[in-house]
Design a protein around this motif. Structure first.
Motif, PDB file in Angstrom:
ATOM      1  N   LEU A 179       0.825  -1.206   0.000  1.00 55.54           N
ATOM      2  CA  LEU A 179       0.000   0.000   0.000  1.00 55.54           C
ATOM      3  C   LEU A 179       0.862   1.259   0.000  1.00 55.54           C
ATOM      4  N   GLU A 180       1.923   1.250   0.759  1.00 58.51           N
ATOM      5  CA  GLU A 180       2.786   2.426   0.841  1.00 58.51           C
ATOM      6  C   GLU A 180       3.523   2.687  -0.466  1.00 58.51           C
ATOM      7  N   GLU A 181       4.003   1.638  -1.092  1.00 53.31           N
ATOM      8  CA  GLU A 181       4.886   1.804  -2.246  1.00 53.31           C
ATOM      9  C   GLU A 181       4.161   1.834  -3.581  1.00 53.31           C
ATOM     10  N   LYS A 182       2.979   1.238  -3.646  1.00 57.03           N
ATOM     11  CA  LYS A 182       2.354   1.084  -4.964  1.00 57.03           C
ATOM     12  C   LYS A 182       0.962   1.678  -5.087  1.00 57.03           C
ATOM     13  N   TYR A 183       0.180   1.620  -4.011  1.00 54.64           N
ATOM     14  CA  TYR A 183      -1.225   1.995  -4.132  1.00 54.64           C
ATOM     15  C   TYR A 183      -1.614   3.208  -3.288  1.00 54.64           C
ATOM     16  N   SER A 184      -0.641   3.911  -2.766  1.00 57.50           N
ATOM     17  CA  SER A 184      -0.980   5.027  -1.874  1.00 57.50           C
ATOM     18  C   SER A 184      -1.790   6.103  -2.590  1.00 57.50           C
ATOM     19  N   GLY A 185      -1.581   6.263  -3.892  1.00 58.40           N
ATOM     20  CA  GLY A 185      -2.336   7.262  -4.647  1.00 58.40           C
ATOM     21  C   GLY A 185      -3.810   6.943  -4.768  1.00 58.40           C
ATOM     22  N   LEU A 186      -4.180   5.691  -4.483  1.00 53.98           N
ATOM     23  CA  LEU A 186      -5.584   5.274  -4.585  1.00 53.98           C
ATOM     24  C   LEU A 186      -6.276   5.203  -3.232  1.00 53.98           C
ATOM     25  N   LEU A 187      -5.489   5.287  -2.171  1.00 51.82           N
ATOM     26  CA  LEU A 187      -6.053   5.114  -0.835  1.00 51.82           C
ATOM     27  C   LEU A 187      -6.418   6.478  -0.255  1.00 51.82           C
ATOM     28  N   HIS A 188      -7.683   6.870  -0.413  1.00 52.68           N
ATOM     29  CA  HIS A 188      -8.145   8.172   0.047  1.00 52.68           C
ATOM     30  C   HIS A 188      -8.484   8.118   1.530  1.00 52.68           C
ATOM     31  N   LYS A 189      -8.158   9.182   2.233  1.00 49.55           N
ATOM     32  CA  LYS A 189      -8.412   9.197   3.679  1.00 49.55           C
ATOM     33  C   LYS A 189      -9.902   9.063   3.983  1.00 49.55           C
ATOM     34  N   GLU A 190     -10.755   9.525   3.058  1.00 47.59           N
ATOM     35  CA  GLU A 190     -12.199   9.451   3.301  1.00 47.59           C
ATOM     36  C   GLU A 190     -12.672   8.006   3.432  1.00 47.59           C
ATOM     37  N   THR A 191     -12.011   7.086   2.717  1.00 48.98           N
ATOM     38  CA  THR A 191     -12.439   5.689   2.774  1.00 48.98           C
ATOM     39  C   THR A 191     -12.009   5.006   4.064  1.00 48.98           C
ATOM     40  N   LEU A 192     -11.081   5.613   4.787  1.00 47.00           N
ATOM     41  CA  LEU A 192     -10.578   5.025   6.032  1.00 47.00           C
ATOM     42  C   LEU A 192     -11.260   5.590   7.266  1.00 47.00           C
ATOM     43  N   MET A 193     -11.921   6.711   7.108  1.00 47.60           N
ATOM     44  CA  MET A 193     -12.533   7.380   8.263  1.00 47.60           C
ATOM     45  C   MET A 193     -13.921   6.799   8.555  1.00 47.60           C
ATOM     46  N   VAL A 194     -14.212   6.635   9.839  1.00 42.06           N
ATOM     47  CA  VAL A 194     -15.565   6.228  10.225  1.00 42.06           C
ATOM     48  C   VAL A 194     -16.531   7.338   9.838  1.00 42.06           C
ATOM     49  N   ASN A 195     -17.623   6.950   9.198  1.00 42.01           N
ATOM     50  CA  ASN A 195     -18.568   7.938   8.682  1.00 42.01           C
ATOM     51  C   ASN A 195     -19.985   7.573   9.128  1.00 42.01           C
ATOM     52  N   PRO A 196     -20.411   8.053  10.294  1.00 46.46           N
ATOM     53  CA  PRO A 196     -21.756   7.712  10.770  1.00 46.46           C
ATOM     54  C   PRO A 196     -22.858   8.266   9.889  1.00 46.46           C
ATOM     55  N   TYR A 197     -22.547   9.256   9.046  1.00 46.61           N
ATOM     56  CA  TYR A 197     -23.567   9.827   8.178  1.00 46.61           C
ATOM     57  C   TYR A 197     -24.004   8.861   7.077  1.00 46.61           C
ATOM     58  N   VAL A 198     -23.221   7.784   6.889  1.00 49.32           N
ATOM     59  CA  VAL A 198     -23.651   6.755   5.949  1.00 49.32           C
ATOM     60  C   VAL A 198     -24.974   6.150   6.409  1.00 49.32           C
ATOM     61  N   LEU A 199     -25.219   6.179   7.709  1.00 49.85           N
ATOM     62  CA  LEU A 199     -26.501   5.679   8.210  1.00 49.85           C
ATOM     63  C   LEU A 199     -27.656   6.506   7.661  1.00 49.85           C
ATOM     64  N   LYS A 200     -27.363   7.736   7.289  1.00 47.22           N
ATOM     65  CA  LYS A 200     -28.372   8.589   6.672  1.00 47.22           C
ATOM     66  C   LYS A 200     -28.376   8.416   5.155  1.00 47.22           C
TER      67      LYS A 200
END
Length: 593
Positions: free
Chosen positions: A273-294
């Motif tokens: 992930l660090e060396e090859k795919y970091s450009g695809l790993l957005h911080k938004e996908t890693l953050m808990v998002n309770p608003y998805v319940l909405k």
């Protein structure tokens, strides 16, 4: 607490949810044999978006991926996610295509088929389930879990009964948007186990932060299987990490997994992930998002929405799109948000936000309202239905029964074009005709290099004593010796005289040839692309008279077909693109006079 079996999703749903399905086959094979020895009940390695991404972005043959994984994974069962009549695509395919796909998938290595339908219309699952049972595979009948006033416990138990009537082996509760609360998981699993005595699998995502607790209660209620991934390719919009689950459920997971091997794989994934795919790993996908319940946006849909809006230079509209998604979903009769309805609803929500509500309606939304995707769970907005259908009534038959057989026609076309090398190619072409032809052409010409993100090199930037980490794509920063401060600014930048290379400067690479026709200047009478995409079909000819609203071209964008209409009456003066061209936002397509 009884033992629970673990289904690993690292090679399918985990990277689909976190890095847009871009993990290559080579990167999987490097750890496949270690994964095989861990002790998972099965590994989900195929299906979902992997098939499309292999040929569209990675220049890989998905069938070859499956065969290679089968060669390296001999002990653990391999499973796939099959979208019922949609197979691995975004529309319904004829019955003969569905049957042949299941047959060849099993022959190439799939032991377990997890079959679902985006509308929970079990009629759309019948052909795939029947064929999977016929070839001797294990079948998980999946229920797409969502919430809303119509989605009661009895609704779901009714779906269980329909699936058991098709002789499925396992009932899977497929919670693609992380909406399943711990209490509801316990209630649903307990009722299924007590009423029907069938094995139950629970699948969820970590998007809302409830997943570990949900699995805990599901296992307490008697769940037989749960889906996990290996951290760091876990959590966020993917499944919970097995390293956490074995501590949360020590009695259930126990010691039947090789933790040392899991740690080895984890270290490998971290480096990858660090060396090859970091450009695809957005911080938004890693953050808990309770608003998805909405908003009820699944993990894969959320990461793709971000990528698509960035490509359209409209990421600032993400919040508006998220708020529009529930409104579109209600208009369409509350479909669960899972492929392909997640793309159908999501794309229409994007168009509504960017261009006005239902000013542009995708072909898929029109077909959905016509009933060509199946029976919606609830009622479609009458005004929207009239706008699309007029006085026409939607169909009530099983949609697949209306489709002519397509397998032999696909075979004939491939033979004529000279691209048919193996039986599986026929299925690839049936499912994704345009993309398949590009892939076959590249295969024949030996152009198999995957289109991966550019390497991101990182360095530290200090502004007024505050440290920032900056990533730069496609630039070699290894030659920089030091970053002296610019006097009085507190900003560190490279001094030109201090930049030295370790060897002679390389010759600049020639600029790549443009992939599309150069855009003509836009002006009055010029129809432009509203978003980036690919020209699938041109519907008019030069010299042809057209009326306002008449379709001019079909643009494939965000995996959906979008018909671009004429803005006024006129005559086609010049067509500025050709079928197969990739176009950018604002690029001129057609000139009217």
């Amino acid at each position: 607490m009884a033992r629970v079996e673990i289904i690993d999703t690292t090679f399918r749903d985990a990277h689909q949810s976190l890095i847009a399905t871009r993990m290559t086959t080579d990167d999987m094979l490097a750890i496949a044999e270690k994964m095989d020895r861990i002790g998972f009940y099965s590994m989900e390695v195929w299906g979902g978006a992997t098939f499309d991404v292999c040929i569209r972005y990675l220049n890989e043959d998905p069938w070859e991926r499956l065969r290679l994984l089968r060669e390296h994974i001999r002990k653990t069962k391999l499973q796939m996610l099959l979208r019922g009549q949609n197979v691995v695509g975004y529309r319904h395919y004829p019955d003969d295509v569905v049957e042949k796909f299941v047959e060849l998938a099993h022959r190439n290595g799939i032991d377990i088929f997890r079959v679902f339908d985006a509308l929970n219309d079990v009629r759309n699952m019948e052909v795939a389930i029947r064929k999977a049972k016929e070839v001797g595979a294990e079948v998980q009948g999946a229920i797409a879990y969502t919430t809303g006033k119509i989605f009661t416990l009895e609704y779901y138990l009714g779906k269980v009964e329909e699936l058991l009537a098709l002789d499925v082996d396992v009932i899977t509760i497929k919670d693609m948007a992380a909406l399943l609360t711990p209490r509801r998981a316990y209630e649903l699993v307990r009722e299924i186990k007590e009423r029907y005595g069938v094995p139950v699998n629970v699948h969820t995502h970590s998007t809302t932060g409830m997943a570990v607790a949900t699995y805990l209660k599901a296992v307490e209620a008697g769940a037989d299987y749960i889906d996990t991934a290996i951290s760091p390719l876990a959590f966020g919009t993917a499944q919970p990490g097995i390293q956490t689950i074995w501590h949360a459920l020590p009695e259930a997971v126990g010691s039947h997994l090789d933790r040392d091997l899991i740690h080895e794989v984890s270290r490998y994934l971290k480096k990858l992930l660090e060396e090859k795919y970091s450009g695809l790993l957005h911080k938004e996908t890693l953050m808990v998002n309770p608003y998805v319940l909405k908003y009820q946006v699944p993990g894969g849909m959320y990461s793709n929405l971000i990528s698509q809006l960035k490509e359209m230079k409209a990421l600032d509209r993400l919040q508006g799109v998220l708020e529009e998604i529930p409104r579109v979903r209600e208009d369409l009769g509350w479909p669960p948000l899972v492929t392909p309805t997640s793309q159908i609803v999501g794309t229409q929500a994007v168009l509504n936000v960017l261009f006005g509500r239902y000013e542009r309606i995708t072909e898929e939304v029109k077909n959905y309202i016509r009933g060509l995707y199946g029976r919606p769970p609830g009622e479609i907005n009458p005004e929207l239905r009239r706008r699309v259908l007029g006085d026409e009534e939607p169909i009530t038959e099983r949609p697949g029964s209306l489709l002519r057989p397509g397998l032999e026609e696909c075979r004939r076309k491939l033979e004529e074009l000279g691209y048919l090398e193996r039986e599986e190619d026929v299925l690839t072409y049936c499912l994704f005709p345009q993309v398949a032809l590009e892939f076959f052409r590249a295969r024949r010409e030996g152009r198999r290099k995957p289109r991966l993100p550019k390497t991101v090199q990182r360095f530290k930037l200090y502004v007024n004593g505050v440290e920032f980490e900056v990533g730069v794509e496609g630039v070699d920063l290894s030659a920089l010796r030091y970053l002296p401060q610019v006097a009085g600014t507190g900003v560190s930048v490279p001094a030109p005289s201090s930049v030295q290379a370790s060897g002679p400067a390389p010759s600049p690479s020639p600029a790549p040839a443009p992939a599309v026709s150069a855009p003509a200047p836009a002006g009055e009478g010029v129809v432009t692309a509203p978003m980036p995409g690919k020209i699938l079909r041109i519907l008019v000819k030069e010299g042809e008279k057209v009326k306002t609203g008449q379709g001019l071209v079909v643009l494939e964008a965000m995996k959906m077909e979008n018909e671009i209409p004429a803005p006024k009456d006129g005559v086609i003066k010049k067509i500025l693109v050709k079928e197969g061209d990739t176009v950018d936002t604002g690029q001129a397509l057609i000139e009217l006079e």
